[in-house]
Write a protein that holds these residues in place. Structure first.
Motif, PDB file in Angstrom:
ATOM      1  N   SER B 298       0.829  -1.204   0.000  1.00 44.86           N
ATOM      2  CA  SER B 298       0.000   0.000   0.000  1.00 44.86           C
ATOM      3  C   SER B 298       0.862   1.251   0.000  1.00 44.86           C
ATOM      4  CB  SER B 298      -0.965  -0.031   1.180  1.00 44.86           C
ATOM      5  OG  SER B 298      -0.538   0.830   2.198  1.00 44.86           O
ATOM      6  N   GLU B 299       2.065   1.166   0.620  1.00 46.56           N
ATOM      7  CA  GLU B 299       2.965   2.323   0.581  1.00 46.56           C
ATOM      8  C   GLU B 299       3.491   2.553  -0.831  1.00 46.56           C
ATOM      9  OE1 GLU B 299       5.765   1.342   3.573  1.00 46.56           O
ATOM     10  OE2 GLU B 299       4.472   2.102   5.190  1.00 46.56           O
ATOM     11  N   LYS B 300       3.734   1.457  -1.513  1.00 45.70           N
ATOM     12  CA  LYS B 300       4.216   1.544  -2.893  1.00 45.70           C
ATOM     13  C   LYS B 300       3.139   2.186  -3.780  1.00 45.70           C
ATOM     14  CE  LYS B 300       5.923  -1.674  -6.070  1.00 45.70           C
ATOM     15  NZ  LYS B 300       5.825  -3.107  -6.347  1.00 45.70           N
ATOM     16  N   GLY B 301       1.901   1.935  -3.432  1.00 47.74           N
ATOM     17  CA  GLY B 301       0.779   2.536  -4.144  1.00 47.74           C
ATOM     18  C   GLY B 301       0.602   1.964  -5.533  1.00 47.74           C
ATOM     19  N   MET B 302      -0.013   2.758  -6.380  1.00 47.44           N
ATOM     20  CA  MET B 302      -0.229   2.338  -7.756  1.00 47.44           C
ATOM     21  C   MET B 302       1.081   2.461  -8.529  1.00 47.44           C
ATOM     22  SD  MET B 302      -3.151   1.251  -8.290  1.00 47.44           S
ATOM     23  CE  MET B 302      -3.990   0.751  -6.809  1.00 47.44           C
ATOM     24  N   TYR B 303       1.039   2.030  -9.750  1.00 44.75           N
ATOM     25  CA  TYR B 303       2.247   2.085 -10.568  1.00 44.75           C
ATOM     26  C   TYR B 303       2.272   3.376 -11.368  1.00 44.75           C
ATOM     27  CZ  TYR B 303      -1.498   0.171 -13.385  1.00 44.75           C
ATOM     28  OH  TYR B 303      -2.719  -0.035 -13.985  1.00 44.75           O
ATOM     29  N   ASN B 304       3.455   3.717 -11.877  1.00 42.70           N
ATOM     30  CA  ASN B 304       3.597   4.903 -12.703  1.00 42.70           C
ATOM     31  C   ASN B 304       3.467   4.496 -14.168  1.00 42.70           C
ATOM     32  OD1 ASN B 304       5.027   6.965 -14.348  1.00 42.70           O
ATOM     33  ND2 ASN B 304       5.222   7.911 -12.326  1.00 42.70           N
ATOM     34  N   VAL B 305       2.820   5.353 -14.928  1.00 42.84           N
ATOM     35  CA  VAL B 305       2.566   4.995 -16.326  1.00 42.84           C
ATOM     36  C   VAL B 305       3.858   4.911 -17.131  1.00 42.84           C
ATOM     37  CG1 VAL B 305       2.181   7.354 -17.169  1.00 42.84           C
ATOM     38  CG2 VAL B 305       0.963   5.464 -18.229  1.00 42.84           C
ATOM     39  N   GLY B 306       4.904   5.603 -16.657  1.00 43.64           N
ATOM     40  CA  GLY B 306       6.205   5.556 -17.329  1.00 43.64           C
ATOM     41  C   GLY B 306       6.794   4.159 -17.369  1.00 43.64           C
ATOM     42  N   LYS B 307       6.390   3.366 -16.370  1.00 42.75           N
ATOM     43  CA  LYS B 307       6.879   1.992 -16.256  1.00 42.75           C
ATOM     44  C   LYS B 307       6.560   1.156 -17.490  1.00 42.75           C
ATOM     45  CE  LYS B 307       5.898  -1.300 -12.825  1.00 42.75           C
ATOM     46  NZ  LYS B 307       5.228  -1.592 -11.538  1.00 42.75           N
ATOM     47  N   ILE B 308       5.499   1.531 -18.185  1.00 43.39           N
ATOM     48  CA  ILE B 308       5.054   0.731 -19.328  1.00 43.39           C
ATOM     49  C   ILE B 308       5.919   1.006 -20.550  1.00 43.39           C
ATOM     50  CG2 ILE B 308       3.022   0.161 -20.734  1.00 43.39           C
ATOM     51  CD1 ILE B 308       1.368   1.313 -18.359  1.00 43.39           C
ATOM     52  N   GLY B 309       6.559   2.182 -20.567  1.00 44.87           N
ATOM     53  CA  GLY B 309       7.501   2.473 -21.645  1.00 44.87           C
ATOM     54  C   GLY B 309       6.846   2.865 -22.959  1.00 44.87           C
ATOM     55  N   LEU B 310       5.699   3.524 -22.885  1.00 43.27           N
ATOM     56  CA  LEU B 310       5.070   4.027 -24.112  1.00 43.27           C
ATOM     57  C   LEU B 310       5.054   5.554 -24.041  1.00 43.27           C
ATOM     58  CD1 LEU B 310       2.094   1.510 -24.177  1.00 43.27           C
ATOM     59  CD2 LEU B 310       4.071   1.508 -25.696  1.00 43.27           C
ATOM     60  N   PRO B 311       5.894   6.216 -24.845  1.00 38.75           N
ATOM     61  CA  PRO B 311       6.137   7.645 -24.670  1.00 38.75           C
ATOM     62  C   PRO B 311       4.902   8.541 -24.791  1.00 38.75           C
ATOM     63  CG  PRO B 311       7.135   6.822 -26.701  1.00 38.75           C
ATOM     64  CD  PRO B 311       6.688   5.638 -25.927  1.00 38.75           C
ATOM     65  N   ASP B 312       3.958   8.195 -25.672  1.00 36.09           N
ATOM     66  CA  ASP B 312       2.809   9.092 -25.858  1.00 36.09           C
ATOM     67  C   ASP B 312       1.678   8.839 -24.869  1.00 36.09           C
ATOM     68  OD1 ASP B 312       3.514  10.802 -28.035  1.00 36.09           O
ATOM     69  OD2 ASP B 312       3.539   8.993 -29.270  1.00 36.09           O
TER      70      ASP B 312
END
Lengths: 446, 423
Positions: B298-312
């Motif tokens: 729960s501290e880590k929370g959700m993921y960041n969209v950058g993690k997916i590696g799709l620039p747009d």
């Protein structure tokens, strides 16, 4: 159309005198109590919405079975139109009745056009009351709205929203020819203030502002469509229109008349410029497929005499000019692409162009794409008109076979309907290009 | 004289722009015109406004019709009539009328969850002008909390819930632990960490509807009153059974009130049985050291969209239709401030409203505007809503969506609860 009401909130404010608010009520058979009650409800609604949204006007009321459309036409004057919901499934499904949220704008424009046509023929409500009294306004409304109300609402779609006019495709030389013809005419006949020229139902040129052009063209089309469909039988009086034969063409005499004043051929123009509403007299002149609408400011000689003089001048000139109109081909892309249709509108010039509609010989316009696809087009138009950005593009997949791609840019709107089995976004993008390349400056995103 | 002073005060209040200009008003009143709830402002001061609402409802009712909505410019007035209650929303936000109606239903269900439909009908059959607030004392904060979370919560829009992202084997362990709580009349066992669902276990024949689940989550996240020890509370889950109460045993399992266990039983006398059941769950969770792992997750929370590696790709919401669950990354640039987040949510609402238009549902919607390019896609198993940067080409968008779907598929186990257990 279930009912149409016109009322003024400032009349009959005393208890028991509410009936005085009513200026027009359709259906007439409604009991007095119901009429008064309904107006009471409308006034309450307007008050209620104002308490939350003081800067906007109440536009629609939607109930399980009906939809009411409101128009605040002039200070204290309201028009309310009640329409039955299109679907009969309303009883079974709570949500299905909301369908008409999509056609809000359409109904609103229909009502607005009704009012504008009245204003064009008779002047503003306020002016009529000021000059002739309330009772006179009631009579005029009775007379005029009875005629105008015959619109078939189920056939109204995006074309009623745009309410545009189609322009005749002319080469530069012919266009300049017409232009100089009008200049000479207005120079020679000083009484002619401005004019509108049409070829069948397409406008050649108009000296009026946008709203006036819109209203007049629509009115002429609705009144003259039979004449236009049979250009050779123009001298016969059809559907209540009487004509006066002249040497070359003829004058249409029965339009623009008021039952009460017996003043003939008058109209009101110039509403957009503040305080410059003008009462003018009109000569409607036809020569073959050309219709000329001439607006005169206080003519110095009787209209019939003036018409004779005009005919002698215009007849020979128009004869030469008409000959130069050759090409009427509107759809300049390959019409062998049956899966592509479009609607185009230019807000500034009012020009419209649609391959989604066909006009039959009798002048009936009908839509050739599925109703739900057309509703999506109307809905996108609504999104556009509420959107804050000038550049906007939307692509919708409606059901398996139909896509609607729409683009708005600099006041111009293009909707392309693609019928393509199993297409994907890229394939559709390619298809759209085949249409958009014919509209200068409308480019869909890559 | 005193009365006229009150009326004047009330009028002044309603006319104050700070009250009037609120973006989403929700009102609840009874069919006799008694105020029940108002999101903004005290309902005492709003009796005249509610009186007008009632008058409109009954005016249309007299015409053998039913009022649904009014529009004026950007304002939408939506009515939901659930006799004996009348719910009204006044919104100047981008939702469609259908979506606002759904929001009103959440509020209605929340009220039913407190009093049950049976009680509501019984009271109003006897006494038409009963003041419902007597039964709702102290519950305003739950309704307020619900209204606030609906402003930006995709769960209400989508009718789906979001799981705490967690390794699949840990979630399975939690599910097994919950299964151990089984007693005779237990209907549901649910474990939440930081207000996010970790797992739940249910009776085989009864599904836990996402709207019922939302009521439970709302109950926990709106109040700190459950922090102390074990609580025992009657609650009605309208989708499960609107007529009667379930009894909820609520307890926090850790000292910093992150992880909360809810056990819902049909038996009003089962507090001590459920207290025992809770201990069994604890033993299992402790044996595998689950609580610290949950805390960490729960501290880590959700993921960041950058993690997916799709620039747009800027943001997205993916809903799995079968599981009624959704996943979305945390907000990142350019959606770092509340204003931008609300704007983005407004775009999602717009897309969702269009694509689920009850008259003409769409399959796909691609919209290019000044600030972003949005895509909505409804397929047989999922719904996807994506925000791209405005300059993305259609080709890039399509390939990004393909890669995004693959990325989600690979992490399905972590993002969704896909193996729920039954008692």
């Amino acid at each position: 159309l279930a009912s149409l009401v016109v009322y003024n909130t400032s009349y009959g404010t005393k208890e028991g005198e509410e009936e005085k608010k009513l200026l027009f009520y359709h259906p007439k058979t409604e009991t007095r109590d119901k009429k008064v009650n309904n107006v009471g409800l409308f006034e309450a609604l307007v008050q209620f919405t104002r308490s939350f949204a003081p800067n906007s006007e109440c536009e629609t009321l939607r109930t399980k079975f009906h939809q009411h459309v409101f128009l605040h036409a002039e200070e204290n004057f309201w028009l309310v139109m009640k329409v039955a919901n299109r679907t009969s499934k309303a009883q079974h499904n709570e949500f299905i009745a909301y369908e008409d949220e999509m056609v809000d704008t359409v109904y609103h424009e229909v009502l607005k056009n009704l009012y504008e046509t009245f204003r064009f023929l008779h002047g503003t409500f306020t002016a009529i009351v000021g000059n002739h009294g309330v009772e006179f306004l009631r009579e005029e409304l009775d007379h005029c709205f009875g005629q105008l109300m015959k619109t078939n609402l189920s056939k109204c779609d995006i074309m009623s929203v745009y309410n545009g006019v189609s322009y005749l495709n002319l080469d530069k030389a012919s266009y300049i020819g017409f232009q100089s013809f009008i200049f000479t005419l207005q120079d020679k006949f000083k009484d002619v203030e401005s004019s509108l020229l049409m070829f069948n139902d397409a406008v050649i040129l108009s000296g009026l502002d946008e709203t006036d052009t819109k209203v007049i063209v629509k009115y002429l089309k609705s009144k003259l469509k039979l004449c236009l469909a049979y250009p050779n039988r123009l001298h016969i009086s059809i559907s209540g229109i009487s004509t006066y034969m002249l040497t070359y063409g003829h004058m249409v005499t029965s339009l623009f008349t008021s039952k009460h004043t017996k003043q003939t051929r008058r109209a009101f123009i110039n509403f957009d410029a503040p305080n410059s509403m003008q009462q003018v007299e009109v000569i409607l002149y036809q020569y073959q497929s050309i219709t000329a609408c001439l607006f005169l400011n206080k003519p110095s000689i009787p209209l019939v005499d003036l018409a004779k003089q005009l005919d002698a001048f215009m007849g020979p000139q128009l004869k030469t000019l008409t000959a130069s109109i050759v090409d009427q081909q509107k759809n300049n892309y390959d019409i062998t692409e049956p899966n592509l249709k479009h609607v185009y509108h230019n807000r500034c010039s009012l020009s419209v162009d649609s391959t989604c509609h066909v006009t039959s010989h009798s002048g009936e316009v009908s839509c050739v794409i599925p109703t739900d696809v057309m509703q999506v087009v109307c809905d996108i138009n609504r999104t556009f008109s509420r959107s804050k950005c000038e550049e906007h593009e939307v692509i919708n997949k409606v059901h398996n076979d139909h896509w609607v791609a729409s683009k708005r840019t600099n006041g111009r709107e293009l909707h392309v309907v693609v019928n393509h089995k199993n297409a994907n976004l890229s394939a559709v993008t390619e298809e759209i290009k085949k249409v958009s390349c014919h509209f200068n400056g409308i480019n869909f995103a890559e | 004289r005193h009365l006229s002073l009150l009326v004047a005060e009330e009028e002044e209040y309603i006319n104050s722009s700070s009250w009037r200009d609120q973006k989403r008003h929700f009102f609840v009143l009874t069919e006799a015109g008694k105020p029940v709830y108002s999101r903004h402002g005290s309902e005492d001061k709003l009796s005249s406004v509610m009186g007008v609402m009632l008058a409109l409802v009954s005016c249309v009712h007299d015409r053998n019709d039913k009022i649904r909505s009014i529009t004026a410019g950007d304002h939408k007035f939506v009515f939901l009539i659930k006799i004996p209650l009348i719910l009204v929303a006044v919104c100047s936000t981008p939702e469609s009328i259908t979506q606002i109606t759904v929001y009103l239903k959440y509020i209605y269900n929340k009220i039913v969850s407190i009093v049950t439909l049976k009680q509501l009908d019984r009271i109003y059959a006897k006494q038409k002008n009963f003041d419902l607030r007597r039964l709702l004392t102290g519950t305003d904060k739950f309704l307020d909390h619900l209204c606030t979370s609906m402003d930006t919560g995709p769960e209400y829009l989508l009718g789906a819930f979001q799981c705490l992202p967690l390794a699949g084997n840990i979630r399975d362990l939690v599910s097994q632990a919950l299964q151990l709580s089984k007693t005779n009349d237990l209907a549901f066992a649910l474990l939440l960490t930081s207000g996010k669902t970790v797992s739940y276990c249910r009776l085989k024949e009864h599904n836990l509807h996402s709207s019922d689940l939302q009521i439970l989550i709302n109950l926990i996240t709106a109040s700190s009153s459950f922090h102390a020890g074990e609580s025992w509370l009657p609650i009605c889950l309208p989708h499960f059974n609107p007529q009667g109460f379930l009894h909820a045993h609520i307890s926090y399992l850790d000292d910093d009130f992150q992880t909360c266990l809810l056990l819902l039983s049909a038996d009003v006398n089962s507090f001590f049985t459920l207290s025992e059941a809770k201990k069994r769950v604890m033993v299992k969770l402790n044996k595998h050291d689950c609580l610290p792992i949950l805390k960490l997750a729960s501290e880590k929370g959700m993921y960041n969209v950058g993690k997916i590696g799709l620039p747009d790709l800027r943001h997205f919401i993916y809903k799995s239709k079968h599981q009624s669950q959704f996943t979305a990354p945390e907000f990142s640039s350019p959606y770092h401030d509340v204003h931008q987040q609300e704007r983005l949510f407004g775009l999602y609402q717009h897309l969702h409203g269009k694509i689920h238009n009850p008259a003409i549902p769409l399959k796909l919607l691609f919209e290019v505007s000044d600030e972003e390019t949005m895509l909505a896609w409804v397929a047989s198993g999922f719904e996807l809503y994506v925000a791209f940067s405005p300059l993305v080409t259609k080709g890039q968008a399509i390939s990004s969506v393909d890669r995004l779907l693959r990325w989600i598929k690979q992490r399905e186990d972590e993002l969704f609860m896909i193996r729920p257990l039954v008692f």
